[in-house]
Scaffold this motif. Structure first.
Motif, PDB file in Angstrom:
ATOM      1  N   GLU A   1       0.818  -1.219   0.000  1.00  0.00           N
ATOM      2  CA  GLU A   1       0.000   0.000   0.000  1.00  0.00           C
ATOM      3  C   GLU A   1       0.853   1.271   0.000  1.00  0.00           C
ATOM      4  OE1 GLU A   1      -3.088   0.310  -0.655  1.00  0.00           O
ATOM      5  OE2 GLU A   1      -3.699  -1.777  -0.441  1.00  0.00           O
TER       6      GLU A   1
ATOM      7  N   ARG B   1      -2.824  -5.616  -5.662  1.00  0.00           N
ATOM      8  CA  ARG B   1      -3.175  -6.066  -4.305  1.00  0.00           C
ATOM      9  C   ARG B   1      -3.360  -7.584  -4.253  1.00  0.00           C
ATOM     10  NH1 ARG B   1      -7.005  -0.973  -3.689  1.00  0.00           N
ATOM     11  NH2 ARG B   1      -5.576   0.371  -2.517  1.00  0.00           N
TER      12      ARG B   1
ATOM     13  N   PHE C   1      -0.236  -9.355  -3.038  1.00  0.00           N
ATOM     14  CA  PHE C   1       0.395  -9.005  -1.768  1.00  0.00           C
ATOM     15  C   PHE C   1       0.806 -10.249  -0.972  1.00  0.00           C
ATOM     16  CE2 PHE C   1      -1.372  -4.415  -0.951  1.00  0.00           C
ATOM     17  CZ  PHE C   1      -0.700  -3.967  -2.068  1.00  0.00           C
TER      18      PHE C   1
END
Length: 169
Positions: A12, A54, A57
């Motif tokens: 992030e 994302r 991740f």
């Protein structure tokens, strides 16, 4: 700036800078899978870019089996390089992109060399890549990093064995 790069796992903290470089200096189809969205860097495409990154991740052991890294040069995010676990044990596939202003400075080869070291440290013994013969930037980077190249069906397949000596930083 030639060759001085650092790889940071995409998270992030660096996702928005990565998106900013992509939107300003790359075409969507060069940096993410195709999505149903208006042309260019529409809001929907920007959201899809975030979700695409994302999803990885979790790293090599996560659901996408992919670890993505922001390529950082001169303190700025300039692109992304990834490695994705393949079905063959000890093998990962790589791919990368650089913003237009970062191309042609040796940063791609430096980033791939760093990735080869990261892959070896993760216990991998082979890194593969695929491109097209006319992608001169990618072909140059792969050659500089000692890839064995072979062309088949209009695609260029590259293989880098990590059991031999890795290219110098």
């Amino acid at each position: 700036m030639t060759g001085a790069v650092r790889l940071e796992p995409v998270d992030e903290r660096n996702l928005e800078p990565l998106l900013s470089v992509a939107a300003a200096e790359a075409d969507p189809e060069d940096v993410m899978p195709p999505v149903q969205a208006p042309a260019g860097w529409s809001l929907a495409r920007r959201d899809a870019f975030r979700e695409f990154h994302r999803a990885s991740f979790g790293g090599l052991d996560g659901p996408t089996r992919t670890q993505m890294y922001a390529i950082v040069a001169g303190g700025e995010v300039v692109g992304m390089v990834r490695m994705t676990r393949r079905d063959e044990p000890g093998t990962v596939e790589t791919g990368m992109w650089l913003g237009r202003s970062a191309r042609g400075q040796g940063l791609g080869a430096a980033a791939l060399r760093e990735l080869l070291h990261v892959a070896a440290a993760a216990g991998m013994h082979t890194v593969v890549a695929e491109t097209t013969p006319d992608n001169t930037g990618a072909v140059s980077v792969l050659k500089k990093c000692g890839a064995e190249l072979r062309e088949k069906d209009g695609k260029l397949h590259a293989e880098m064995c990590l059991d031999s000596t890795l290219p110098a930083h």
